[in-house]
Design a protein around this motif. Structure first.
Motif, PDB file in Angstrom:
ATOM      1  N   LEU A  17       0.823  33.731  18.574  1.00 44.59           N
ATOM      2  CA  LEU A  17       0.211  34.751  19.421  1.00 44.59           C
ATOM      3  C   LEU A  17      -0.944  35.459  18.742  1.00 44.59           C
ATOM      4  CD1 LEU A  17       3.421  36.304  21.003  1.00 44.59           C
ATOM      5  CD2 LEU A  17       1.698  34.927  22.172  1.00 44.59           C
ATOM      6  N   ILE A  18      -0.868  35.670  17.422  1.00 42.21           N
ATOM      7  CA  ILE A  18      -1.917  36.421  16.745  1.00 42.21           C
ATOM      8  C   ILE A  18      -3.234  35.644  16.736  1.00 42.21           C
ATOM      9  CG2 ILE A  18      -1.519  35.567  14.388  1.00 42.21           C
ATOM     10  CD1 ILE A  18      -2.307  39.201  15.474  1.00 42.21           C
ATOM     11  N   ARG A  19      -3.152  34.317  16.959  1.00 45.56           N
ATOM     12  CA  ARG A  19      -4.373  33.504  16.953  1.00 45.56           C
ATOM     13  C   ARG A  19      -4.879  33.172  18.357  1.00 45.56           C
ATOM     14  NH1 ARG A  19      -2.201  29.271  12.554  1.00 45.56           N
ATOM     15  NH2 ARG A  19      -0.215  29.994  13.418  1.00 45.56           N
ATOM     16  N   VAL A  20      -4.129  33.549  19.374  1.00 46.21           N
ATOM     17  CA  VAL A  20      -4.568  33.292  20.747  1.00 46.21           C
ATOM     18  C   VAL A  20      -5.807  34.107  21.126  1.00 46.21           C
ATOM     19  CG1 VAL A  20      -3.925  33.526  23.171  1.00 46.21           C
ATOM     20  CG2 VAL A  20      -2.329  32.481  21.552  1.00 46.21           C
ATOM     21  N   PRO A  21      -5.862  35.425  20.852  1.00 40.49           N
ATOM     22  CA  PRO A  21      -7.049  36.185  21.274  1.00 40.49           C
ATOM     23  C   PRO A  21      -8.355  35.634  20.719  1.00 40.49           C
ATOM     24  CG  PRO A  21      -5.280  37.678  20.678  1.00 40.49           C
ATOM     25  CD  PRO A  21      -4.829  36.311  20.272  1.00 40.49           C
ATOM     26  N   ALA A  22      -8.391  35.290  19.441  1.00 38.03           N
ATOM     27  CA  ALA A  22      -9.621  34.766  18.852  1.00 38.03           C
ATOM     28  C   ALA A  22      -9.982  33.411  19.450  1.00 38.03           C
ATOM     29  CB  ALA A  22      -9.470  34.652  17.340  1.00 38.03           C
ATOM     30  N   SER A  23      -8.995  32.575  19.684  1.00 37.42           N
ATOM     31  CA  SER A  23      -9.258  31.252  20.242  1.00 37.42           C
ATOM     32  C   SER A  23      -9.827  31.355  21.651  1.00 37.42           C
ATOM     33  CB  SER A  23      -7.978  30.417  20.246  1.00 37.42           C
ATOM     34  OG  SER A  23      -7.482  30.227  18.931  1.00 37.42           O
ATOM     35  N   LEU A  38       8.385  34.167  22.185  1.00 34.37           N
ATOM     36  CA  LEU A  38       7.170  33.499  21.725  1.00 34.37           C
ATOM     37  C   LEU A  38       6.973  33.740  20.232  1.00 34.37           C
ATOM     38  CD1 LEU A  38       4.750  34.243  24.694  1.00 34.37           C
ATOM     39  CD2 LEU A  38       5.957  32.121  24.187  1.00 34.37           C
ATOM     40  N   SER A  39       6.198  32.862  19.593  1.00 31.22           N
ATOM     41  CA  SER A  39       5.994  32.899  18.147  1.00 31.22           C
ATOM     42  C   SER A  39       4.875  33.858  17.781  1.00 31.22           C
ATOM     43  CB  SER A  39       5.675  31.491  17.637  1.00 31.22           C
ATOM     44  OG  SER A  39       5.088  31.528  16.358  1.00 31.22           O
ATOM     45  N   PHE A  66       1.490  27.985  10.270  1.00 32.38           N
ATOM     46  CA  PHE A  66       1.691  29.423  10.066  1.00 32.38           C
ATOM     47  C   PHE A  66       0.366  30.144   9.918  1.00 32.38           C
ATOM     48  CE2 PHE A  66       2.187  33.198   7.423  1.00 32.38           C
ATOM     49  CZ  PHE A  66       3.174  33.883   8.114  1.00 32.38           C
ATOM     50  N   GLY A  67      -0.643  29.500   9.325  1.00 30.55           N
ATOM     51  CA  GLY A  67      -1.909  30.161   9.054  1.00 30.55           C
ATOM     52  C   GLY A  67      -1.985  30.645   7.621  1.00 30.55           C
ATOM     53  N   THR A  68      -2.817  31.658   7.377  1.00 32.06           N
ATOM     54  CA  THR A  68      -3.009  32.183   6.025  1.00 32.06           C
ATOM     55  C   THR A  68      -2.185  33.450   5.822  1.00 32.06           C
ATOM     56  OG1 THR A  68      -4.843  33.663   6.562  1.00 32.06           O
ATOM     57  CG2 THR A  68      -5.382  31.341   6.203  1.00 32.06           C
ATOM     58  N   ASN A  69      -2.365  34.064   4.661  1.00 32.37           N
ATOM     59  CA  ASN A  69      -1.652  35.300   4.374  1.00 32.37           C
ATOM     60  C   ASN A  69      -2.011  36.421   5.351  1.00 32.37           C
ATOM     61  OD1 ASN A  69      -4.215  35.092   2.976  1.00 32.37           O
ATOM     62  ND2 ASN A  69      -3.746  37.089   2.108  1.00 32.37           N
ATOM     63  N   ASP A  70      -3.151  36.316   6.045  1.00 30.65           N
ATOM     64  CA  ASP A  70      -3.499  37.330   7.037  1.00 30.65           C
ATOM     65  C   ASP A  70      -2.458  37.385   8.165  1.00 30.65           C
ATOM     66  OD1 ASP A  70      -5.688  38.052   5.623  1.00 30.65           O
ATOM     67  OD2 ASP A  70      -7.151  37.650   7.195  1.00 30.65           O
ATOM     68  N   VAL A  71      -1.858  36.241   8.484  1.00 30.62           N
ATOM     69  CA  VAL A  71      -0.801  36.239   9.500  1.00 30.62           C
ATOM     70  C   VAL A  71       0.394  37.049   9.001  1.00 30.62           C
ATOM     71  CG1 VAL A  71       0.806  34.797  10.802  1.00 30.62           C
ATOM     72  CG2 VAL A  71      -1.558  34.038  10.456  1.00 30.62           C
ATOM     73  N   HIS A  72       0.710  36.895   7.720  1.00 29.05           N
ATOM     74  CA  HIS A  72       1.796  37.694   7.145  1.00 29.05           C
ATOM     75  C   HIS A  72       1.457  39.182   7.225  1.00 29.05           C
ATOM     76  CE1 HIS A  72       4.619  39.473   4.356  1.00 29.05           C
ATOM     77  NE2 HIS A  72       3.630  39.833   3.563  1.00 29.05           N
ATOM     78  N   GLY A  74      -8.346  29.194  15.111  1.00 28.22           N
ATOM     79  CA  GLY A  74      -7.159  28.386  15.328  1.00 28.22           C
ATOM     80  C   GLY A  74      -6.157  28.425  14.201  1.00 28.22           C
ATOM     81  N   PHE A  75      -6.626  28.710  12.966  1.00 23.27           N
ATOM     82  CA  PHE A  75      -5.726  28.626  11.821  1.00 23.27           C
ATOM     83  C   PHE A  75      -5.620  29.933  11.039  1.00 23.27           C
ATOM     84  CE2 PHE A  75      -5.041  27.804   7.262  1.00 23.27           C
ATOM     85  CZ  PHE A  75      -3.756  27.271   7.319  1.00 23.27           C
ATOM     86  N   HIS A  76      -6.758  30.537  10.693  1.00 18.98           N
ATOM     87  CA  HIS A  76      -6.771  31.630   9.718  1.00 18.98           C
ATOM     88  C   HIS A  76      -5.873  32.789  10.142  1.00 18.98           C
ATOM     89  CE1 HIS A  76      -8.722  33.922   6.394  1.00 18.98           C
ATOM     90  NE2 HIS A  76      -8.361  34.951   7.161  1.00 18.98           N
ATOM     91  N   GLY A  77      -6.093  33.323  11.348  1.00 17.12           N
ATOM     92  CA  GLY A  77      -5.266  34.414  11.828  1.00 17.12           C
ATOM     93  C   GLY A  77      -5.896  35.772  11.624  1.00 17.12           C
TER      94      GLY A  77
END
Length: 342
Positions: free
Chosen positions: A92-98, A87-88, A21-27, A139-142
């Motif tokens: 998706l929120i972590r794809v642009p940074a990756s 899609l999840s 899920f990542g961190t609270n930033d994803v929320h 990849g993780f933080h978001g």
């Protein structure tokens, strides 16, 4: 070899993004995306924020203040569309940074290859591609910090390397576009602007005009509607954003360590935070003014200094100088890369 390693690491980042899920930033971004669905990427600035930061947002509230420049709202429009097709969102929120990290890796390779040789360029690019900081944050933080780093370095690359000599106005114009996109992701790249303007000015007035025009082509349609319709919340939550004050860092932390008066510490955490912006923006530009061959270190110093003296801290901020520091020096950049990752 650099591209192959970067793509392999990208696959690993996407696997992490797809299985966590990542961190609270994803929320928080989920809440922002819900706000964009309700009122759009412009009116979202007017939505109030709730106090329950880790639970579901209220029906009409955001989980946290929406403190992102205008491009992020349109990115969330695209992500919302993809989510509606199954899609999840946390993925998706972590794809642009990756993906941005792959481009950043190639930009570091190209900028160093011409000036410091193939061996150092390859080593630096591989260390950026495999950076534990970027792996965790992208990849993780978001969050979107690696995206603005990519656009910032792209702007510098286009001005310094000028890949299309037959069309001399194209590179500075695209550099302006890249800078405008960077500052439309987060405001941090503003510290690089004086250095970029000095580089463009030394190329000639037409190049400087092309850079400004390229920036305007992006900024006017992106920022204009927000400024005209939601100026007050945009100014308060984005332009005057002060970070999380409980995390002592930078000039504020230095003042604490030196037992400075409480009034000075309050000033540095408040209006004095703009001093950090000035230091980070002007000192590298002065270096470049005195040394015409210092374009690469000046770009790197902008982002490294801002991390050092910024009065607030977030884990994602560690991504700012990871790649840019290699424009200053290989050893110090690698030490930072590994220490920050640890």
């Amino acid at each position: 070899m650099v591209l192959s390693v970067a793509v392999v690491v990208l696959a690993l980042k996407l696997w992490v993004a797809a299985t966590t899920f990542g961190t609270n930033d994803v929320h928080f971004f989920e809440s922002f995306a819900a706000g964009v669905r309700r009122v759009g990427p412009i009116s979202i600035y007017a939505l109030p924020n709730g106090f329950n930061l880790y639970g579901p947002a209220h029906v009409h509230d955001l989980a946290a203040p929406y403190n992102h420049p205008p491009l992020i709202g349109w990115m969330l429009v695209v992500i919302n569309h993809l989510v509606s097709h199954g899609l999840s969102f946390p993925f998706l929120i972590r794809v642009p940074a990756s993906v941005a990290d792959v481009v950043t890796t190639l930009l570091i390779f190209e900028m160093l290859r011409v000036r410091r040789g193939l061996r150092e360029a390859t080593a630096a690019a591989l260390l950026v591609a495999c950076s534990p900081v970027l792996f965790i944050i992208s990849g993780f933080h978001g969050n979107t910090d690696p995206v603005f780093v990519m656009f910032t370095l792209l702007s510098a690359y286009l001005l310094i390397n000028r890949p299309w000599p037959a069309l001399p106005w194209v590179s500075p114009a695209l550099a302006g576009v890249a800078f405008a996109l960077a500052v439309s992701v987060k405001l941090v790249p503003i510290v690089v602007l004086p250095t970029l303007l000095l580089i463009a000015a030394r190329l000639g007035r037409r190049h400087l005009a092309s850079f400004v025009a390229g920036s305007g082509v992006v900024l006017l349609p992106l920022w204009g509607p927000v400024v005209l319709r939601e100026w007050q919340p945009f100014r308060a939550d984005v332009l005057e954003y002060a970070g999380i004050s409980t995390r002592l860092w930078g000039l504020v932390e230095f003042a604490h360590a030196l037992h400075a008066p409480a009034s000075m510490i309050t000033f540095l955490a408040g209006p004095g935070r703009f001093l950090a912006v000035l230091l980070s923006a002007l000192l590298p530009a002065l270096l470049l003014y005195w040394r015409r061959d210092a374009a690469l270190p000046a770009i790197g110093l902008c982002l490294a200094l801002f991390l050092l003296v910024s009065p607030a801290f977030g884990t994602q901020y560690l991504a700012w100088p990871v790649a840019a520091a290699y424009l200053i020096g290989f050893r110090a950049a690698t030490a930072y890369n590994l220490a920050a990752g640890a």
